[in-house]
Design a protein around this motif. Structure first.
Motif, short mmCIF file in Angstrom:
data_model
loop_
_atom_site.label_atom_id
_atom_site.label_comp_id
_atom_site.label_asym_id
_atom_site.label_seq_id
_atom_site.Cartn_x
_atom_site.Cartn_y
_atom_site.Cartn_z
N VAL A 136 1.96 2.67 1.45
CA VAL A 136 3.05 3.33 0.77
C VAL A 136 2.58 4.66 0.20
O VAL A 136 1.49 4.74 -0.37
CB VAL A 136 3.54 2.48 -0.43
N MET B 109 6.89 4.29 4.03
CA MET B 109 6.24 2.99 4.19
C MET B 109 5.93 2.71 5.65
O MET B 109 6.69 3.09 6.54
CB MET B 109 7.17 1.88 3.72
N ALA C 194 5.64 -3.69 0.77
CA ALA C 194 5.69 -2.53 -0.11
C ALA C 194 6.28 -2.91 -1.47
O ALA C 194 5.81 -2.46 -2.52
CB ALA C 194 6.52 -1.42 0.54
#
Ligand SMILES: Cc1cc2nc3c(=O)[nH]c(=O)nc-3n(C[C@H](O)[C@H](O)[C@H](O)COP(=O)(O)OP(=O)(O)OC[C@H]3O[C@@H](n4cnc5c(N)ncnc54)[C@H](O)[C@@H]3O)c2cc1C
Ligand SMILES: [Zn+2]
Lengths: 458, 80
Positions: free
Chosen positions: A324, A334, A360
């Motif tokens: 990320v 991401m 994420a």
């Protein structure tokens, strides 16, 4: 070398005029006759542009005219092809160079990646090479006279389990032995460097620490493609879009040129820098390569205020794989692991997208609820040990620069320079000697993850 | 491509299956068998396993440019 490092302003200007084909729209030709503004970017050129008004800026690159013959034909206008062409012209004085691209400059992975650069590799052959590249990123904007927005915001590989931790420590130690900066952060150190990670909500997996490389970070990918194209063009390289190479012609045991969708082009040497299509090039030349083509996808959310000032990576299998970062526009970018099977569709499977988002959000619960604006995928040339190949391919005057897997963006500056040296002099510089194709047959594999001859992790 | 048809279990979600490798030309050297891959834009011949089902190994023919599955069979012949 530095002496040649600047883009000769006059060259850009002259070519833009010379090369307008007769059927070019009038406006483009008329613009060429305007008394020559300096297309070198500087505060001075901004000022002049302001005074001159419309028509001051030139196109970034020219070269719409395909010649019959070149000293070197580079196939593929991605980062590696353009950088190779640039260094051939700049460092080795090769004058007649063409880059043939089947789609558009930047259509391939150079424009699809998540822009992360770093040199935190375990194996010496890899970390020295990627370190060379990282150093070049630091000065690339100046060398190309084009702002590629290198942002050393740090890259942190995270440990989420007791198993991850020693693996990161081992990698960090290997780097430090080679003189490359690496810092192992324990939990407190990590929370100090990335306060955003401080758990505001219960976390599914505890974050135990991380391996930080401060000089790692991001670079604006499109600018890399455009900057190299512009700089190469200024040195006289022809960049031909919409021109697919469909075959290689041979004479007397060496290649004599390439068949293209725009006809035959004679070539002294040929370099395939075709990234995600390199497997097909192997088939085209009748030499199967240790390459399989897999999709990798990425996605970006709607822009938000600054949240994450660094790059977070978690790539150990088993509990969510995701990396990320936040783009300069504010979107949370991401990515995760490969889709898992060969594909040229560039579509990306839905369950992988879900996994990436899960991973994420596990790392940064703050981003849950953001809308995803775009999702895309690129075809990756996955080698059987995960490391690249820069070598001759079948013929003495045919070269391949491929096998960049999902990490070849960061390699572009080093690869372009080294590959150009190999092509121009016939000898591979030390930096890429380990990337020869024969390593698969001799057993000198460069397998960072020790996963065996399969690109997909099981 | 969201599903695969296992000859044993029927049509199942892609997530139940794991791809293993693209097959090289048959009869090559051990080196070729392990490391080399044949890539064609319209035909990929692959080994998959139905890991979350019958765990059978499958021979799958696919078009990697469109994602179409052209055929699936159990590796080594019929059901065990
Ligand atoms: C989603 C995603 C995220 C990624 N993230 C990162 C990252 O964070 N950091 C990192 O270092 N790397 C990353 N990568 C990997 C990196 O983008 C690639 O390894 C690298 O860009 C490949 O080199 P290239 O730029 O030369 O490739 P490309 O830009 O793909 O260039 C190859 C070109 O060759 C052309 N071509 C192919 N065949 C022919 C032909 N027959 N004739 C003419 N032209 C042809 C193609 O059209 C293409 O333009 C990522 C990749 C993806 C897909
Ligand atoms: Zn089954």
């Amino acid at each position: 070398m530095r002496r040649h490092g600047r883009v000769p302003a006059r060259a850009v200007y002259a070519r833009a005029c010379d090369e307008s084909p007769p059927n070019e729209p009038l406006t483009a030709r008329r613009r060429c006759r305007v008394s020559g503004p300096d297309p070198r970017y500087s505060a001075w050129s901004l000022l002049r542009a302001r005074i001159a008004g419309d028509g001051y800026w030139r196109p970034l690159w020219s070269g719409r005219v395909l010649a019959d013959a070149y000293d070197v034909v580079v196939v593929g206008a991605g980062g590696h092809g353009l950088a190779t062409a640039y260094h051939l012209a700049r460092d080795h004085g090769v004058r007649r160079v063409a880059v043939l691209e089947k789609r558009l400059v930047g259509y391939g992975n150079v424009g699809r990646n998540t822009t992360i650069v770093r040199s935190n590799y375990l194996l010496p052959e890899n970390h020295y090479f990627y370190e060379d590249s990282l150093r070049r990123w630091q000065s690339l904007s100046r060398d190309l006279n084009y702002n590629v927005m290198y942002s050393p915001r740090g890259v942190v590989d995270l440990a989420l389990s007791d198993d991850d931790w020693p693996a990161l420590a081992r990698r960090g130690n290997a780097m430090r032995l080679a003189g490359i900066d690496a810092e192992l952060l324990d939990r407190a150190g990590l929370e100090r460097f990335v306060p955003e990670l401080a758990p505001r909500r219960a976390r599914r997996f505890p974050v135990l620490g991380g391996l930080l490389q401060r000089r790692g970070g991001t670079v604006r990918h499109d600018a890399v493609a455009w900057g190299y194209a512009r700089a190469a063009s200024a040195f006289g390289v022809d960049i031909i879009e919409d021109c697919e190479v469909t075959g290689v012609a041979t004479a007397a045991g060496i290649a004599s040129g390439v068949e293209t969708t725009r006809g035959f082009v004679r070539a002294g040497r040929i370099v395939f820098a075709t990234a995600g299509h390199s497997g097909l090039i192997g088939t085209m030349l009748g030499t199967p390569l240790p390459i399989e083509t897999h999709l990798l996808q990425a996605m970006v959310t709607e822009p938000i205020k600054p949240l994450l000032h660094t790059v977070l990576v978690h790539v150990f299998p088993g509990h969510g794989e995701a990396y990320v970062c936040q783009s300069d526009r504010g979107g949370i970018v991401m990515g995760g692991h490969l889709d898992g099977f060969p594909s040229y569709t560039r579509e990306g499977r839905w369950d992988r997208l879900e996994e990436v988002v899960q991973g994420a959000v596990d790392l940064l619960p703050q981003i849950a609820g953001l809308r995803i604006l775009r999702q895309w995928a690129g075809t990756n040339d996955m080698t059987m040990d995960g490391s690249p190949i820069i070598d001759r391919l079948r013929y003495d005057n045919v070269f391949i620069n491929a096998g960049w897997c999902y990490g070849g963006f960061k390699a572009i500056p080093a690869s372009g320079s080294a590959c150009a040296t190999l092509v121009a002099t016939g000898t591979a510089p030390d930096l890429i000697r380990a990337y020869r194709l024969s390593r698969f047959a001799t057993g000198h594999l460069l397998d960072e993850r020790g996963g065996g001859p399969f690109p997909v992790r099981l | 491509m969201t599903r695969l048809v296992c000859p044993f279990c029927g049509a199942r979600e892609l997530g139940e299956f794991e791809f293993r490798k693209t097959l090289p030309e048959p009869g090559g050297t051990p080196f070729a068998q392990v490391y080399e891959r044949i890539e064609r834009p319209a035909l990929s011949v692959e080994h998959w396993q139905h890991v979350e089902g019958c765990r059978g190994w499958l021979l799958v023919h696919r078009n990697p440019s469109t994602g179409d599955v052209l055929g699936t069979e159990l590796l080594g012949g019929g059901p065990l």
